[in-house]
Scaffold this active site. Structure first.
Site, PDB file in Angstrom:
ATOM      1  N   SER A 138     -11.239   0.083   3.816  1.00  0.00           N
ATOM      2  CA  SER A 138     -10.389  -0.503   4.847  1.00  0.00           C
ATOM      3  C   SER A 138      -9.632   0.593   5.587  1.00  0.00           C
ATOM      4  O   SER A 138      -8.939   1.402   4.972  1.00  0.00           O
ATOM      5  CB  SER A 138      -9.396  -1.484   4.226  1.00  0.00           C
TER       6      SER A 138
ATOM      7  N   ARG B   9       0.822  -1.215   0.000  1.00  0.00           N
ATOM      8  CA  ARG B   9       0.000   0.000   0.000  1.00  0.00           C
ATOM      9  C   ARG B   9       0.860   1.272   0.000  1.00  0.00           C
ATOM     10  O   ARG B   9       0.518   2.274   0.629  1.00  0.00           O
ATOM     11  CB  ARG B   9      -0.963   0.018   1.198  1.00  0.00           C
TER      12      ARG B   9
ATOM     13  N   GLU C 271      -4.493   2.883   6.801  1.00  0.00           N
ATOM     14  CA  GLU C 271      -4.519   2.723   5.349  1.00  0.00           C
ATOM     15  C   GLU C 271      -5.262   3.892   4.723  1.00  0.00           C
ATOM     16  O   GLU C 271      -4.905   4.371   3.652  1.00  0.00           O
ATOM     17  CB  GLU C 271      -5.187   1.401   4.949  1.00  0.00           C
TER      18      GLU C 271
END
Length: 318
Positions: free
Chosen positions: A241, A192, A311
């Protein structure tokens, strides 16, 4: 830091809304939509947060590069896609928010199972186009609620795959207005994360898949859609998320084990359906949402010793 008000007119320019004209110091012709003090809450999934000092929706690539080249050095610039993995803080966003609209929402099938996409193209459109062309390997994009620009920047992933697995290269407008093409190796992807600098805007990307059967590809996309529908609070004001999965573990499990399912601060709540999702129950402020996330992190660290990493990107003034 030079503020936008220092180099933009404060009175309306021809063809613009009041207070949204271009600079007299650096002459350029904005053909897109440039707005001052533009509310952003309606543009993000959480439906909360303040305004952008300036919001620019370029007419095309030339409009964007010209605009970027004319900005004062050091001006904060942030790209905004679907606003699905983002908290806009209540104090608003300094500088310029660039939103890539319809001119950048393009997808075209090339030779050798390559799909070329504009930075504003939703993941579901990329996956559907690949399916129709018999290109496998991009089904997971059906499960990423964002645009090409966003998930290229953050190495978006789902269902066992990530952008690093399929990206060939991408076109990026850098701060200062230069347009460069970066091969996947130059992005130095990790989980990520990419090495793209702040203010760089992904305007196009090329993904490579492999030959596949459209019916089988479609079936996998349907499976992904059903799984998301059954396991995630998709019909709420959420941001996707919230935390990255720690190495060897699952964020949702740690949150659940810390007793945070249903935990609420103000109008923000940890989802009962999926504990790695925060939701706006109605009138939550961005501060409510961010504070809830920090309280979840505190409780998880206390019970498991794991420091969860956000995130969701959090931007703007508190």
């Amino acid at each position: 830091m030079i503020q936008p008000g220092d180099y933009f007119w404060t009175e309306g320019a021809p063809g613009s809304e009041e207070g949204s004209g271009p600079s007299g110091d650096v002459p350029f012709d904005v053909r897109g939509d440039l707005k001052r003090n533009a509310p952003l809450a309606k543009l993000v999934w959480f439906k909360s947060g303040g305004a952008a000092d300036w919001l620019f929706e370029p007419a095309d690539l030339d409009d964007l590069t010209t605009f970027m080249a004319a900005l004062e050095p050091g001006t904060p610039v942030m790209a905004l896609g679907l606003g699905s993995n983002l908290i806009i803080r209540d104090g608003g966003v300094p500088g310029v928010v660039v939103r890539l609209g319809k001119p950048f929402s393009t997808v075209e099938v090339k030779r050798e199972h390559v799909v070329e996409c504009g930075g504003g193209t939703p993941g579901i459109l990329v996956a559907s186009t690949a399916r129709d062309a018999g290109i496998a390997g991009m089904e997971f994009l059906r499960g990423i609620p964002g645009t090409v620009g966003g998930f290229v920047r953050m190495n978006g992933g789902a269902y066992g795959r990530e952008v690093a697995d399929i990206l060939v290269d991408c076109d990026v407008v850098m701060p200062g207005g230069d347009l460069v093409t970066l091969p996947v190796a130059d992005l130095e992807y990790s989980y990520r994360h990419s090495r793209l600098t702040d203010g760089a805007i992904v305007v196009a990307a090329r993904f490579k898949g492999e030959a596949g059967d459209p019916e089988e590809i479609g079936a996998e996309m349907d499976r992904i859609a059903d799984e998301r529908e059954n396991s995630q609070p998709l019909r709420t004001k959420t941001g996707g998320s919230t935390f990255k999965n720690p190495e060897g573990g699952k964020a949702w499990k740690l949150v659940d084990e810390a007793g945070c399912r249903g935990l609420q601060i103000g109008g923000a709540q940890v989802s009962e359906k999926h504990t790695n999702f925060l939701i706006n129950t109605g009138e939550a402020t961005s501060s409510d949402i961010e504070n809830l996330g920090e309280e979840v992190r505190r409780r998880v660290a206390e019970t498991s010793g794991v420091a969860l990493e956000w995130e969701i990107k959090r931007v703007g003034r508190p």
